[in-house]
Scaffold this active site. Sequence first.
Site, PDB file in Angstrom:
ATOM      1  N   CYS A  26       0.858  -1.178   0.000  1.00  0.00           N
ATOM      2  CA  CYS A  26       0.000   0.000   0.000  1.00  0.00           C
ATOM      3  C   CYS A  26       0.896   1.231   0.000  1.00  0.00           C
ATOM      4  O   CYS A  26       1.996   1.197  -0.546  1.00  0.00           O
ATOM      5  CB  CYS A  26      -0.964  -0.017   1.193  1.00  0.00           C
ATOM      6  SG  CYS A  26      -0.154  -0.107   2.801  1.00  0.00           S
ATOM      7  N   HIS A 540      18.480 -13.315  31.943  1.00  0.00           N
ATOM      8  CA  HIS A 540      18.198 -14.672  31.454  1.00  0.00           C
ATOM      9  C   HIS A 540      17.722 -14.563  30.005  1.00  0.00           C
ATOM     10  O   HIS A 540      16.592 -14.162  29.745  1.00  0.00           O
ATOM     11  CB  HIS A 540      17.120 -15.321  32.331  1.00  0.00           C
ATOM     12  CG  HIS A 540      16.946 -16.791  32.108  1.00  0.00           C
ATOM     13  ND1 HIS A 540      16.354 -17.313  30.978  1.00  0.00           N
ATOM     14  CD2 HIS A 540      17.298 -17.864  32.873  1.00  0.00           C
ATOM     15  CE1 HIS A 540      16.338 -18.630  31.064  1.00  0.00           C
ATOM     16  NE2 HIS A 540      16.899 -19.000  32.195  1.00  0.00           N
TER      17      HIS A 540
END
Length: 618
Positions: A26, A540
């Site tokens: 678009c 982590h």
Amino acid sequence: MEYQALAKEILSHVGGKENINSLVHCATRLRFKLKETQKADAEGLKANPGVIMVVESGGQFQVVIGNHVHDVWQAVRAEAGLTDDTPVEATEEKGNLLGRLIDIVSGIFTPFIGILAASGILKGLLSLATVCGWLSTDSGTYKIWFATSDALFFFLPLVLGYTAGKKFGGNPFVTMVVGGALTHPLMISAFSASQAAGAVSESFLGIPVTFLNYSGSVIPIILAAWVSCWLEKQGNRLLHSSVKNFITPLICIAITVPLTFLIIGPVATWLSQMLALGYQTIYTLAPWAAGAALGALWQVCVIFGLHWGLVPLMINNIAVFGHDTMLPILLPAVFGQVGATLGIFLRTRDGRQKALAGSAIAAGIFGITEPAVYGLTLPLRRPFIFGCTAGALGGAIVGFSHTQVYSFGFANIFTLAQMIPPGGVDATLWGGILGCAVAFIFSTVLTCVAGLPKMQAENAPITPAEVDDNTLLAPMSGTVLALEQVPDSTFASGLLGEGVAIIPADGRVTAPFAGEVASLFETKHAIGLLSDNGIEVLIHVGIDTVKLGGKPFTAHVRVGDKVQAGDLLLEFDRAAIIASGFDLATPIIISNSDSFGGVSTVATSSVQAGMPLLAVAR
């Protein structure tokens, strides 16, 4: 060649060319229809400087590129070997009804959205030229330019027949012929004759026919194209290969065209009128409220790709009434974001932000707000809210003024010309201009006054030296995620301590403060740090990534090493972790948070490595 590297990067992150079912674009976005969406790596694409944002909506994987999207689209097609004749595989439609509807609408209108907007702008400029006395409607110049601007709208069923045929998986030339029949001069003449007094009714094989003017219509040809494509699939399935190449199209046009004039067209026209009247009824009840609601929510719809659901409604309003009240209301929403971006430009001293704001303002004036929204106002939050608030205020003024447009386009500076009534300038035009001006000024002032945190407004990009000992810098770039949203109950519950998570945009982990490496897992997927003033942190990388045995991870430090803020701690292979099926959400936990007065997140929805992330209260 300029975008070849970006095209290769995009292809690798959408799962390769084998994973692409279809690709269109678009005004600012590449819109992929993927065979398997789980193979796509949205976060990896977001990290690419050539990509503004990635949005998954309406069954599409949308990559926001910006004004040069067509060039990138061509590069991706060339790299993937895609052509107009590339077959589209039938896939099982998933998602809710709204998502499927938006996918259909965007797939049908996207291919010609540029010329659609251009035709509307030319109509508006012609109106301006006639009002100002620069052109006469009797002049040859006016007639040629009017025919140019009106051709697409007059023959809209022809164009929609082609794109709808492609979207529904049929032969687009067959459905284009159906659209051509609807606008054939003979049918237009039959419609005109049927309106005359004492006209004789026509019939098809003895069945009465109601002739209608289908020029500029939307819904009839889309429904007819779906019927034609369904017939085509049945014909190809049942007929022998030696005859189906010409017998199937014959069946399609011989059945679909009469069926459209007899049933599909009248029913679809009635549906079009009901949609237009339904919208008009809602609008008439409280124009200012409708304006405020649309003005506030338009940019939110754009973010999620939901704005495509309103495009057929606007075109349908023009086809039924000759004017539309929705498009003018959307213009203040656009100028609200442009004003907020100007406020950032005036207020910030961050060179990167100022440069981005300057280009985004220019794009926004012409209706392309994605660079401003995704690059600036949305990440900073308050400017986006101010822009939406200004859009609501301006939209209410436009609605109260009953401002209309008389040709279709997309909300941009040229829409002001499309607001000029055929009879000349009146209060509706001035109301539209006032609404846009109020939205622009209101959002600019609010953003200048309160749109940026003081530290961002007054300083250049923050360096570790400018942050106190109780602030943790982001150990990686990426999207900020609340701890409770992490897909692991141990982290999400806060059992290991308070903190936040980041979905990493690259494969680097850096030190969030000056301190010491307290622990390093053998698998290198997690590291513990102790700051010089006693803050214990666990980083982590990913969820359950211990199961990878350390293969995608590389450690650059050892236990006991002294580090400074910004030092490289770990590197990891994002693609390998994703390919193995693991979540990349990376918790950053303050393990001894119980020892402090509280932990708060200071970053916005996205963060760059080295920018403030968490603040610890003593």
